[in-house]
Design an enzyme around this catalytic site. Structure first.
Site, PDB file in Angstrom:
ATOM      1  CD  GLN A 222      27.815  21.798 -28.102  1.00  0.00           C
ATOM      2  OE1 GLN A 222      27.033  21.755 -26.950  1.00  0.00           O
ATOM      3  NE2 GLN A 222      28.927  22.172 -28.028  1.00  0.00           N
ATOM      4  NE  ARG A 372      32.637  30.258 -23.558  1.00  0.00           N
ATOM      5  CZ  ARG A 372      32.253  31.517 -23.903  1.00  0.00           C
ATOM      6  NH1 ARG A 372      31.391  31.971 -23.176  1.00  0.00           N
ATOM      7  NH2 ARG A 372      32.824  32.178 -24.685  1.00  0.00           N
ATOM      8  CB  CYS A 373      35.952  23.106 -19.917  1.00  0.00           C
ATOM      9  SG  CYS A 373      36.767  21.889 -19.414  1.00  0.00           S
ATOM     10  CD  GLU A 742      38.040  24.976 -24.234  1.00  0.00           C
ATOM     11  OE1 GLU A 742      36.939  24.498 -24.957  1.00  0.00           O
ATOM     12  OE2 GLU A 742      39.002  24.481 -24.012  1.00  0.00           O
TER      13      GLU A 742
END
Ligand code: CDP
Length: 788
Positions: A222, A372-373, A742
């Site tokens: 990523q 996702r945070c 997120e």
């Protein structure tokens, strides 16, 4: 907000169909495992069956006897090049391959290099390793006891398993408010270890070209630029300098934070390619991914809230033990070892707060990634939203009324929180009110009362969360010293076609579409004429990558600013072509025209051509710009979710009957993509709330090591999500946009737990740790004497 551009241009606010979908939907994506090079070798990894053991001997003779097995690489081989350890993003150290002992079950112990993927797997089976088991520590609380075995014996002066202590806020002021409080509540909340379980596992193809002296690595990352820098820092001494390393992130099948860290497999594949001069492929299988890759959460929290009898909150106090496994390989900004956990005052106007976190080593895989945070925000939101509900119920107040009373008011923004964050904008009451109207809140409360009288179990749960995304302003945010800016480079070609490159990397979020929409919005080029590229460090400008919903807040802003630079130059060219003064020109999407004479106009396409063929004398040719954007602040998206559950008294099964999600991410680039992000995010909130958990037995054996028992929700369990929105623009973002990716994963679990506890409060239930399995509820019901 009505779109400013026509549907043909397709700027902000249009639900433009995703440009990337034709290739994804037809199976034409190009993922790492699709990369095949001539003469490519394959790597497979031998993993430890023990959670803690001394390696007495590694016998590779049987593996080497298999035709096609070329080498078995061990820690001792890497030690010769000082590559057996590597730094983590949190400045700890992590083994690439162990030399003397293993620290968790499924840890990499050796790697087999072969001419074929299946031969490599056979080689793995044939490597014989003699282990001497050591005492195992899986419970972080036990790890802190004085008689616990010290795990990191490689650290010469380490006498315990404590990694760091971190605290934030005003302890004295907080304690004082607790002493004066009319009412306090306290809960122990465990947020278990979970896994991102992206569709694509991790892997890479490393190719060291001996002739050019250049390393190219296609990898599931990523953050390709940061990885290149890390590789150069780790392997510079063996000749890999940064300009000779190219990292390419091709299409990625979901990342969710799990593809930020550097995994040993990447490093071993690179080492194998450098040593052999051949391309080397390493692709994890599903179980390796689940058992050994970075986990998320694993926070043991004790939280307290203080307030008045009328429901006014005053203070929050939190102590947390963070289980990091055997090394701190979390992916947090350097300054914040517990991420942005100190956004735990949430949407509420608290006078004081104090939070303490202690990081601990155990015999488990490392990680602590931002699943996702935005760096521990899920943990923070879960805590405050659970505690708000506990306090409301304790006071006998309706949880909605309680929240309305304590929300930060719209006129208080920009709002300085008790833990030093400056919230940019918000209207929390409006979002909650909309969610209540959408779901029919008061009717549901009446229905609940009637059902309770009949002995039926129905609950209504609210989560009014505040997110914090867009890391981050360079004064506070860096990873390994690299400031967390991001970038856009935009080139307009003579025929009016655009290529836009970014330092971020989409993993399914739709950047190829939404960034093109930003260019369309700012410059009026139709979205179809803008090609977006990310993920190749040889061509894209340097950026910190995509995680923690930072792409829109940071790279999206960079895109807008770069476009504005181009527009400034375009205006000059238009003035020259129209023989008018720049100040006499007006812009409408796609063209400049002379004020009062709309016919005297030059389209952006005509201006693009002129930039190369007929530009003003003395002006540089070309039409392009780059921007490295250092955000002045984070963005603070928010939302209110309301969940209705029915509980089966016989089995304890929780059924989510309705779930209304109202989100606010400021101005929206693509409403369809935002809705998709929220649907996916809500499902990724449902999983941890009801099903997902990774546990270990006393010996450190993983108990949910495959999808047989690590239970991801399927379409069967997933309810019909009902979504809506409010729009409160960010005042500092050039497009007024905030991140969104997120929000739903962060906000959803608390709404579900609050609904379950709301259904059971009258039976004496105060809190249930996630995942709320049927077995846990069944047990609580039987303890409360409820008959099935
Ligand atoms: O960093 P990441 O892409 O995961 O998160 P994000 O910035 O929240 O964006 C997720 C997707 O939603 C991207 O395609 C964004 O462009 C889109 N988005 C949008 O259309 N409008 C917003 N206000 C925020 C995000």
């Amino acid at each position: 907000m009505a779109p400013k551009t026509s549907p043909e241009i397709g700027g902000m606010g249009h639900s433009v169909k995703r440009k990337e979908d034709p290739r994804f939907l037809r199976g034409l994506g190009n993922y790492v495992d699709d990369v095949n090079l001539p003469g490519m070798l394959y790597l497979d990894i031998v993993r430890s069956p023990y959670a803690h053991a001394t390696i007495k001997n590694i016998d590779i003779s049987k593996a080497m006897a298999i035709p096609g097995v070329l080498a078995v690489i061990t820690g001792k081989d890497l030690e010769k090049y000082n590559l057996h350890w590597m730094p983590t993003l949190m400045s700890d150290t992590q083994m690439v391959l162990p030399v003397d002992k293993v620290m968790y079950q499924a840890q990499e112990v050796a790697a087999v290099l072969a001419t074929d993927r299946y031969i490599a797997a056979d080689g793995v089976e044939a490597v014989e390793i003699d282990y001497d088991p050591l005492p195992v520590v899986v419970d972080p609380k036990k790890a802190l006891l004085p008689d616990a075995p010290v795990l990191r014996t490689d650290k010469k002066d380490k006498k315990d398993n404590h990694i760091w202590h971190w605290e934030w806020g005003n302890r004295e002021a907080t304690d004082q408010l607790f002493n004066e409080a009319e009412v306090t509540v306290k809960e122990d909340i465990y947020i278990p270890r979970i896994h991102v379980s992206s569709i694509e596992t991790c892997g890479c193809v490393a190719h060291f070209d001996k002739v050019k002296g250049k390393l190219t690595v296609w990898m599931t990352t990523q953050a390709p630029h940061a990885i290149r820098t890390v590789f150069a820092l780790v392997a510079g001494h063996v000749g890999l300098s940064e300009e000779r390393i190219q990292i390419i992130s091709p299409d990625i099948g979901g990342g969710f934070g799990g593809k930020v860290p550097v995994y040993p497999g990447y490093v071993i594949a690179v080492a194998a390619s450098v040593l052999t001069g051949k391309p080397v492929k390493w692709i994890e299988d599903r179980m390796e991914n689940l058992q050994a890759d970075s986990f998320a959460r694993d926070y043991h929290i004790t939280a307290e809230l203080a307030g008045k009898k009328d429901g006014q909150l005053t203070a929050i106090r939190i102590k947390t033990i963070a289980d990091h496994g055997y090394t701190d390989a979390a992916a947090n900004p350097s300054k914040f070892p517990a991420g942005l956990f100190h956004v735990c005052t949430g949407s509420y106007d608290l006078k004081a707060a104090h939070v303490e976190v202690d990081g601990v080593y155990t015999n488990k895989p490392p990680g602590g990634i931002a699943y996702r945070c935005s760096f521990r925000v899920t943990e923070a939101v879960h805590t405050i939203e659970r505690m708000a509900d506990v306090m409301a119920h304790e006071l006998g107040m309706d949880p909605a009324e309680f929240r309305m009373k304590n929300f930060i008011k719209p006129e208080q923004f920009p709002y300085k929180s008790a833990l030093d964050w400056e919230y940019d904008s918000g209207n929390y009451a409006a979002a909650l009110q909309l969610a209540m109207d959408r779901i029919g809140y008061s009717e549901l409360r009446k229905e609940q009362a009637e059902k309770r009288a009949r002995g039926e179990l129905m609950g209504i749960g609210i989560s009014s969360f505040t997110e914090i995304v867009g890391a981050g302003p360079s004064k506070h945010f860096d990873i390994l010293g690299i400031k967390m800016f991001d970038s856009a480079e935009i080139r307009v070609h003579p025929t009016g076609k655009v290529i836009a490159r970014f330092g971020t990397k989409s993993q399914g979020q739709g950047h190829e579409t939404t960034y093109a929409q930003i260019v369309a919005e700012e410059l009026g080029f139709p979205v179809d004429s803008v090609l977006v590229e990310e993920g190749d460090t040889d061509t894209a400008p340097y950026g910190l990558g995509t995680y923690a919903s930072r792409s829109t807040p940071v790279a999206g802003a960079a895109c807008a600013i770069a476009c504005r630079k181009i527009k400034d130059k375009a205006r000059k060219i238009a003035a020259y072509l129209l023989e008018a003064h720049e100040d006499d020109l007006e812009w409408e999407p796609g063209k400049f025209f002379v004020k009062g004479s709309p016919d005297r106009a030059k389209t952006i396409q005509e201006i693009s051509l002129a930039a190369y063929t007929n530009h003003p004398p003395g002006m540089e040719a070309g039409l392009e710009a780059v921007n490295y954007y250092d955000p002045p602040n984070l963005t603070y998206p928010f939302g209110s979710y309301i969940c209705v559950v029915d509980i089966d008294k016989g089995t304890g099964e929780v059924k989510v009957r309705r779930f209304v999600a109202v989100d606010d991410c400021g101005n929206i680039i693509n409403p369809m993509i935002v809705e998709g992000q929220i649907h996916g995010g809500l499902t990724m909130g449902l999983g941890p709330a009801l099903y997902e958990e990774i546990q270990y037995d006393e010996s450190g054996n993983i108990l949910q090591g495959s999808f047989m028992n690590y239970l991801l929700p399927t379409a069967v369990e997933t309810p019909k999500w009902e979504t809506d929105k409010t729009v409160t623009p960010s005042p500092h973002h050039p497009l007024g946009a905030k991140g969104v990716g997120e929000s739903a994963t962060v906000g959803a679990p608390a709404a579900i737990v609050n609904a379950v506890v709301d259904a059971l409060w009258h039976l004496g239930v105060r809190h249930i740790d996630i995942p709320i399995t049927s077995a846990k509820v069944w047990k609580l019901l039987r303890e409360a004497g409820v008959k099935g």
